[in-house]
Design an enzyme around this catalytic site. Sequence first.
Site, mmCIF file in Angstrom:
data_model
loop_
_atom_site.group_PDB
_atom_site.id
_atom_site.type_symbol
_atom_site.label_atom_id
_atom_site.label_comp_id
_atom_site.label_asym_id
_atom_site.label_seq_id
_atom_site.Cartn_x
_atom_site.Cartn_y
_atom_site.Cartn_z
ATOM 1 N N ASN A 165 0.858 -1.183 0.000
ATOM 2 C CA ASN A 165 0.000 0.000 0.000
ATOM 3 C C ASN A 165 0.898 1.237 0.000
ATOM 4 O OD1 ASN A 165 -1.837 2.024 0.498
ATOM 5 N ND2 ASN A 165 -2.434 1.295 2.538
ATOM 6 N N LYS A 199 0.046 4.306 -0.273
ATOM 7 C CA LYS A 199 -0.620 5.474 0.331
ATOM 8 C C LYS A 199 -0.437 6.701 -0.569
ATOM 9 C CE LYS A 199 -0.204 3.188 4.740
ATOM 10 N NZ LYS A 199 -0.060 3.247 6.177
ATOM 11 N N HIS A 214 -9.430 0.796 5.553
ATOM 12 C CA HIS A 214 -8.090 1.038 6.094
ATOM 13 C C HIS A 214 -8.190 2.027 7.255
ATOM 14 C CE1 HIS A 214 -3.968 2.392 6.497
ATOM 15 N NE2 HIS A 214 -3.619 1.260 5.900
ATOM 16 N N GLU A 253 -6.614 4.562 8.054
ATOM 17 C CA GLU A 253 -6.544 5.991 7.711
ATOM 18 C C GLU A 253 -7.878 6.471 7.131
ATOM 19 O OE1 GLU A 253 -2.955 5.376 5.527
ATOM 20 O OE2 GLU A 253 -2.041 4.859 7.445
ATOM 21 N N GLU A 301 -4.895 -5.022 10.716
ATOM 22 C CA GLU A 301 -3.871 -4.000 10.915
ATOM 23 C C GLU A 301 -4.175 -3.252 12.210
ATOM 24 O OE1 GLU A 301 -1.984 -2.751 6.910
ATOM 25 O OE2 GLU A 301 -3.817 -1.625 7.107
ATOM 26 N N GLY A 328 2.950 2.230 10.854
ATOM 27 C CA GLY A 328 3.942 3.301 10.727
ATOM 28 C C GLY A 328 4.657 3.658 12.014
ATOM 29 N N SER A 364 3.933 -2.048 10.300
ATOM 30 C CA SER A 364 5.383 -2.049 10.544
ATOM 31 C C SER A 364 6.082 -3.340 10.097
ATOM 32 C CB SER A 364 5.677 -1.757 12.020
ATOM 33 O OG SER A 364 5.213 -0.467 12.358
#
Length: 247
Positions: A8, A10, A95, A97, A166, A172, A210
Site C-alpha cells: 500500500n 498510500k 483502512h 486511515e 492492521e 507506521g 510495521s
Amino acid sequence: MKKIIAGNWKQNGKHKTSIQLVKNIITGTKKNKCKHEIIIFPPSIYLSSLQSIVNKSDVKIGAQNVSAFNDGAFTGEISSSMLKDTKIQYCLVGHSERRHVFNESPDMLFEKVIRLFENNIKVIYCIGETLEQFKNKKTKSILNAQVKKIFNKLKIKSTNIIIAYEPVWAIGTGLVPSDKDLIDAFKYIRNTINKFNPAYKSIKILYGGSVSPENANSLMKTPHMDGLLIGGASLNAKKFIDICSTI
Ligand code: 13P
C-alpha cells in the site's frame, strides 16, 4: 498455499518514480522466483498507467479507495465501475486511515463493499483496534464488530474478500504485536469468520503494521496468517522484493 504480499503506497510517489518502482518489483520478484501473489496499491491517479505496465506480469494492481456511490454527481470520487473499466481487480476498504483520518463510518464501508462486489472487484477489508482499545483489552470486541458489519448481511464468495488485520497502533510506528497477541487475534478472526459459513475457511487473512524485511519471516509463522499488507517498506523496491523472497 499461495500467500499474498500487498504493498500500500498510500499518498506517496511521483508518476516517474511509481513506474520505476513497479518495474523494479516486476523484475526483482521474477528474478527471485517469488511464488506469492503480489498486489500493489498505488495512488489512484497512477492506477491506469501502472495497470498497463503490469499487464503481462504476475503483479496485480489494486485501488486504495473507492466511492460508496454509483456514477453521478460526486465531485472528486472514483466509482467501482471506473475501477472495473480500468481492469483493477482489488480495492482496499476500511483502512485505518480511511476510518480514522477521513471518518468513514461502518455503514459507508459496507456500501463500498457492495459497490465493489457489484463490479466483481475483490475487497481487501481492513480491520484493527486503536491503541486505547488495545490497552483496554477491547481488541476482540472491536474485531468482532468490524467483521460482523460485513459478514452479517452479505452472502460473500470466499474468493472475493480478503481480511487484513492492521492494529492501528502498529501502522507506521515500528511496533508490532507480541507473538501471543498476534496468535490470539488471528485465531479469533479465523473462528469468527468460519462461524458464518464453513466455506469461509478459505478466506485469506493478512497482517499489516510495521512489516519489514527483518520481521516478515517470523510474522508469517503466525498460524492462520496468509500474507502481508505492507506500507512504508513497499515504497522501497529492495525491501519489498526482500520480503517477497524471504517468506
Ligand atoms: P506500515 O507498513 O508503514 O506500518 O503501514 C501498514 C499499512 O497501513 C498498510 O496498509
